[in-house]
Design a protein around this motif. Structure first.
Motif, PDB file in Angstrom:
ATOM      1  N   ASP A 123      -4.567   6.701  -8.805  1.00 11.98           N
ATOM      2  CA  ASP A 123      -4.334   8.116  -8.528  1.00 11.98           C
ATOM      3  C   ASP A 123      -5.286   8.604  -7.440  1.00 11.98           C
ATOM      4  OD1 ASP A 123      -6.832   8.673  -9.717  1.00 11.98           O
ATOM      5  OD2 ASP A 123      -5.935   9.223 -11.638  1.00 11.98           O
ATOM      6  N   SER A 124      -5.227   9.887  -7.118  1.00 13.12           N
ATOM      7  CA  SER A 124      -6.031  10.423  -6.018  1.00 13.12           C
ATOM      8  C   SER A 124      -7.526  10.439  -6.323  1.00 13.12           C
ATOM      9  CB  SER A 124      -5.558  11.838  -5.662  1.00 13.12           C
ATOM     10  OG  SER A 124      -5.584  12.676  -6.800  1.00 13.12           O
ATOM     11  N   HIS A 125      -7.877  10.168  -7.584  1.00  8.47           N
ATOM     12  CA  HIS A 125      -9.286  10.111  -7.968  1.00  8.47           C
ATOM     13  C   HIS A 125      -9.788   8.673  -8.084  1.00  8.47           C
ATOM     14  CE1 HIS A 125      -9.169  14.405  -8.741  1.00  8.47           C
ATOM     15  NE2 HIS A 125      -8.109  14.229  -9.509  1.00  8.47           N
ATOM     16  N   GLY A 126      -8.896   7.715  -7.811  1.00  4.10           N
ATOM     17  CA  GLY A 126      -9.285   6.311  -7.838  1.00  4.10           C
ATOM     18  C   GLY A 126      -9.075   5.601  -9.160  1.00  4.10           C
ATOM     19  N   ALA A 127      -8.546   6.303 -10.154  1.00  5.97           N
ATOM     20  CA  ALA A 127      -8.276   5.678 -11.457  1.00  5.97           C
ATOM     21  C   ALA A 127      -6.877   5.066 -11.452  1.00  5.97           C
ATOM     22  CB  ALA A 127      -8.381   6.712 -12.566  1.00  5.97           C
ATOM     23  N   PHE A 128      -6.682   4.035 -12.266  1.00  4.89           N
ATOM     24  CA  PHE A 128      -5.354   3.436 -12.367  1.00  4.89           C
ATOM     25  C   PHE A 128      -4.373   4.459 -12.932  1.00  4.89           C
ATOM     26  CE2 PHE A 128      -7.811  -0.610 -12.580  1.00  4.89           C
ATOM     27  CZ  PHE A 128      -7.242  -1.220 -11.469  1.00  4.89           C
ATOM     28  N   ILE A 129      -3.219   4.592 -12.278  1.00  8.44           N
ATOM     29  CA  ILE A 129      -2.203   5.547 -12.716  1.00  8.44           C
ATOM     30  C   ILE A 129      -1.752   5.265 -14.142  1.00  8.44           C
ATOM     31  CG2 ILE A 129       0.218   6.217 -12.356  1.00  8.44           C
ATOM     32  CD1 ILE A 129      -0.336   6.067  -9.339  1.00  8.44           C
TER      33      ILE A 129
ATOM     34  N   THR B 228       0.818  -1.215   0.000  1.00  7.89           N
ATOM     35  CA  THR B 228       0.000   0.000   0.000  1.00  7.89           C
ATOM     36  C   THR B 228       0.848   1.260   0.000  1.00  7.89           C
ATOM     37  OG1 THR B 228      -1.792  -1.103   1.177  1.00  7.89           O
ATOM     38  CG2 THR B 228      -1.747   1.297   1.280  1.00  7.89           C
ATOM     39  N   HIS B 229       1.905   1.266   0.811  1.00  6.82           N
ATOM     40  CA  HIS B 229       2.734   2.466   0.921  1.00  6.82           C
ATOM     41  C   HIS B 229       3.555   2.694  -0.349  1.00  6.82           C
ATOM     42  CE1 HIS B 229       1.969   1.479   5.249  1.00  6.82           C
ATOM     43  NE2 HIS B 229       1.629   2.751   5.207  1.00  6.82           N
ATOM     44  N   ALA B 230       3.966   1.610  -1.024  1.00 10.88           N
ATOM     45  CA  ALA B 230       4.686   1.753  -2.296  1.00 10.88           C
ATOM     46  C   ALA B 230       3.755   2.359  -3.346  1.00 10.88           C
ATOM     47  CB  ALA B 230       5.213   0.401  -2.763  1.00 10.88           C
ATOM     48  N   ARG B 231       2.521   1.925  -3.359  1.00  9.90           N
ATOM     49  CA  ARG B 231       1.552   2.480  -4.312  1.00  9.90           C
ATOM     50  C   ARG B 231       1.319   3.968  -4.033  1.00  9.90           C
ATOM     51  NH1 ARG B 231      -3.119  -2.228  -4.109  1.00  9.90           N
ATOM     52  NH2 ARG B 231      -1.738  -4.017  -4.443  1.00  9.90           N
ATOM     53  N   GLU B 232       1.248   4.317  -2.753  1.00 10.58           N
ATOM     54  CA  GLU B 232       1.052   5.726  -2.391  1.00 10.58           C
ATOM     55  C   GLU B 232       2.253   6.566  -2.804  1.00 10.58           C
ATOM     56  OE1 GLU B 232       0.289   5.567   1.775  1.00 10.58           O
ATOM     57  OE2 GLU B 232      -1.816   4.975   1.532  1.00 10.58           O
TER      58      GLU B 232
ATOM     59  N   GLY C 188       4.712  -3.989 -12.773  1.00 14.36           N
ATOM     60  CA  GLY C 188       3.450  -4.558 -12.305  1.00 14.36           C
ATOM     61  C   GLY C 188       2.777  -3.693 -11.253  1.00 14.36           C
ATOM     62  N   LEU C 189       3.546  -2.883 -10.557  1.00 13.25           N
ATOM     63  CA  LEU C 189       2.985  -1.944  -9.579  1.00 13.25           C
ATOM     64  C   LEU C 189       1.935  -1.050 -10.226  1.00 13.25           C
ATOM     65  CD1 LEU C 189       3.168  -0.524  -6.748  1.00 13.25           C
ATOM     66  CD2 LEU C 189       5.028   0.848  -7.699  1.00 13.25           C
TER      67      LEU C 189
ATOM     68  N   LEU D 203       4.252   5.999  -5.330  1.00  7.79           N
ATOM     69  CA  LEU D 203       4.174   6.186  -6.773  1.00  7.79           C
ATOM     70  C   LEU D 203       3.155   7.265  -7.115  1.00  7.79           C
ATOM     71  CD1 LEU D 203       4.963   5.308  -9.645  1.00  7.79           C
ATOM     72  CD2 LEU D 203       3.127   3.615  -9.531  1.00  7.79           C
ATOM     73  N   ARG D 204       2.003   7.182  -6.490  1.00  5.66           N
ATOM     74  CA  ARG D 204       0.960   8.189  -6.738  1.00  5.66           C
ATOM     75  C   ARG D 204       1.442   9.581  -6.386  1.00  5.66           C
ATOM     76  NH1 ARG D 204      -3.290   7.872  -2.363  1.00  5.66           N
ATOM     77  NH2 ARG D 204      -1.649   9.096  -1.334  1.00  5.66           N
ATOM     78  N   ASP D 205       2.027   9.708  -5.210  1.00  4.15           N
ATOM     79  CA  ASP D 205       2.419  11.034  -4.731  1.00  4.15           C
ATOM     80  C   ASP D 205       3.550  11.644  -5.558  1.00  4.15           C
ATOM     81  OD1 ASP D 205       0.493  10.779  -2.800  1.00  4.15           O
ATOM     82  OD2 ASP D 205       1.890  10.284  -1.173  1.00  4.15           O
ATOM     83  N   ILE D 206       4.477  10.808  -6.029  1.00  3.64           N
ATOM     84  CA  ILE D 206       5.604  11.357  -6.785  1.00  3.64           C
ATOM     85  C   ILE D 206       5.167  11.803  -8.174  1.00  3.64           C
ATOM     86  CG2 ILE D 206       6.521   9.232  -7.833  1.00  3.64           C
ATOM     87  CD1 ILE D 206       8.673  11.897  -6.091  1.00  3.64           C
ATOM     88  N   VAL D 207       4.260  11.049  -8.825  1.00  5.29           N
ATOM     89  CA  VAL D 207       3.846  11.437 -10.179  1.00  5.29           C
ATOM     90  C   VAL D 207       2.796  12.547 -10.152  1.00  5.29           C
ATOM     91  CG1 VAL D 207       4.427   9.212 -11.188  1.00  5.29           C
ATOM     92  CG2 VAL D 207       2.093   9.613 -10.395  1.00  5.29           C
ATOM     93  N   GLU D 208       2.067  12.665  -9.037  1.00  2.62           N
ATOM     94  CA  GLU D 208       1.102  13.756  -8.925  1.00  2.62           C
ATOM     95  C   GLU D 208       1.741  15.014  -8.359  1.00  2.62           C
ATOM     96  OE1 GLU D 208      -3.168  11.434  -8.490  1.00  2.62           O
ATOM     97  OE2 GLU D 208      -2.311  12.404  -6.718  1.00  2.62           O
ATOM     98  N   GLY D 209       2.944  14.853  -7.815  1.00  2.00           N
ATOM     99  CA  GLY D 209       3.666  15.999  -7.267  1.00  2.00           C
ATOM    100  C   GLY D 209       4.645  16.558  -8.283  1.00  2.00           C
ATOM    101  N   ASP D 210       5.822  16.927  -7.796  1.00  5.87           N
ATOM    102  CA  ASP D 210       6.815  17.568  -8.655  1.00  5.87           C
ATOM    103  C   ASP D 210       7.957  16.646  -9.047  1.00  5.87           C
ATOM    104  OD1 ASP D 210       5.440  20.015  -8.511  1.00  5.87           O
ATOM    105  OD2 ASP D 210       6.389  20.469  -6.567  1.00  5.87           O
ATOM    106  N   GLY D 211       7.845  15.345  -8.723  1.00  8.41           N
ATOM    107  CA  GLY D 211       8.959  14.441  -8.957  1.00  8.41           C
ATOM    108  C   GLY D 211       8.771  13.518 -10.142  1.00  8.41           C
ATOM    109  N   LYS D 212       9.698  12.589 -10.275  1.00  6.48           N
ATOM    110  CA  LYS D 212       9.695  11.606 -11.350  1.00  6.48           C
ATOM    111  C   LYS D 212       9.719  10.202 -10.748  1.00  6.48           C
ATOM    112  CE  LYS D 212      10.564  15.006 -14.303  1.00  6.48           C
ATOM    113  NZ  LYS D 212       9.564  15.494 -15.296  1.00  6.48           N
ATOM    114  N   ALA D 213       9.093   9.270 -11.444  1.00  6.43           N
ATOM    115  CA  ALA D 213       9.143   7.868 -11.036  1.00  6.43           C
ATOM    116  C   ALA D 213       9.794   7.051 -12.133  1.00  6.43           C
ATOM    117  CB  ALA D 213       7.743   7.337 -10.755  1.00  6.43           C
ATOM    118  N   LEU D 214      10.749   6.196 -11.746  1.00  6.13           N
ATOM    119  CA  LEU D 214      11.356   5.236 -12.667  1.00  6.13           C
ATOM    120  C   LEU D 214      10.976   3.843 -12.186  1.00  6.13           C
ATOM    121  CD1 LEU D 214      13.209   4.147 -14.884  1.00  6.13           C
ATOM    122  CD2 LEU D 214      15.153   4.500 -13.330  1.00  6.13           C
TER     123      LEU D 214
END
Length: 229
Positions: free
Chosen positions: A136-142, A105-109, A129-130, A111-122
Motif C-alpha cells: 500500500d502507499s505506506h509500504g505495508a503489504f496490501i 511494478t505497474h500491476a502492483r500499483e 500471488g500478486l 492494485l494499490r490504487d484501485i483498492v485505496e481509491g473508489d474501485g474494486k479489485a477482483l
C-alpha cells in the motif's frame, strides 16, 4: 457506464478465469479494456484449452473467445492504465501470472490504487500471488490482515513435480498460498466448498477456474451492477 480493466498474462493465463468474468461483466453492460504487461496480446495456457483437462465444450468456447475477442487481441500496456479511469480491475489467474503480472511494478500499483481509491479489485487463482508482493502507499503489504482465497497448495501438489517443475518444464518460482500467508494474508481456500470467493473491503478473491463465474457475479454485486435477465 461501469468500466473494468482486465490485466491478463503474456506468460499463460487460464482461459476460463478470464473468459467467464469477461463475458459475465460484458453481459451486464460493463465496458471492458484489456491490458498486458507489454501491450502485446495475452498468451493462453494451452492446458486451459485442452479438452482432456477442461472438457470439449469449455475448451472450444474459450479458444474461440481467445482468438476472436477484439479486446483481448488489442490490449493496452499495463503502464498505460490508470486506476482512476476504472471502477474495477480484474486479474485473471493462470500459472503464467507468476512470471509476469505478479512481478510487474505497474500491476502492483494498479492494485494499490484501485483498492485505496473508489474501485474494486477482483484477483483470481494464481494471480492472488500478486498480493504477496503488492504494497500500500505506506509500504505495508496490501494483503496483510485481509481474508483471501486463491490457488491452494493442495492443488499445486498435483501439478508440479518434486523439483517444482511445471508440465511444460518451467520451474514454479513460488507457491501462491505460502507467499500470501507470509505477507500476512488470512488464507482459506474453502476446499470443502464447490466454489470459493472471498470479499474483504474492496478486495475480492476467487479460488480457481470453477469459482470464476461466482467471482464475477460477486464483483457485479459489489459494484451495484445488476445482471441482465
Amino acid at each position: 457506464m461501469t468500466d473494468a480493466l482486465f490485466v491478463v498474462s503474456e506468460e499463460g493465463y487460464w482461459g476460463e478465469e478470464c473468459v467467464e468474468p469477461l463475458e459475465t461483466l460484458s453481459d451486464a453492460g460493463v465496458e471492458i479494456t484489456v491490458a498486458t504487461p507489454s501491450g502485446s496480446p495475452p498468451v493462453i495456457d494451452e492446458r486451459s484449452i485442452d479438452p482432456d483437462e477442461v472438457g470439449e465444450e469449455t475448451a472450444e468456447h474459450v479458444r474461440e473467445v481467445h482468438e476472436t475477442d477484439e479486446r483481448l487481441n488489442d490490449p493496452i500496456s499495463v503502464a498505460q492504465a490508470d486506476a482512476e479511469g476504472y471502477d474495477a480491475v480484474v486479474f485473471p489467474g493462470g500459472h503464467g501470472t507468476e512470471w509476469d503480472i505478479n512481478q510487474d511494478t505497474h500491476a502492483r500499483e494498479l492494485l494499490r490504487d484501485i483498492v485505496e481509491g473508489d474501485g474494486k479489485a477482483l484477483v483470481v487463482c494464481h494471480a492472488v500471488g500478486l498480493l504477496a508482493f503488492a504494497r500500500d502507499s505506506h509500504g505495508a503489504f496490501i494483503v496483510n490482515g485481509r481474508d483471501v482465497t486463491g490457488f491452494p497448495n493442495e492443488w499445486e501438489e498435483g501439478i508440479i513435480d518434486e523439483a517444482d517443475r511445471m508440465p511444460d518444464g518451467r520451474k514454479l518460482p513460488y507457491w501462491v498460498e505460502d507467499e500470501v500467508k507470509t505477507a500476512g494474508g488470512y488464507w482459506d481456500a474453502e476446499l470443502d466448498q464447490e466454489t470459493s470467493v472471498t470479499v474483504d473491503g474492496d478486495l475480492i478473491t476467487g479460488r480457481g477456474p470453477g469459482s470464476s463465474q461466482a467471482a464475477a457475479e460477486t464483483l457485479l454485486e459489489e459494484l451495484g451492477v445488476e445482471l441482465e435477465a
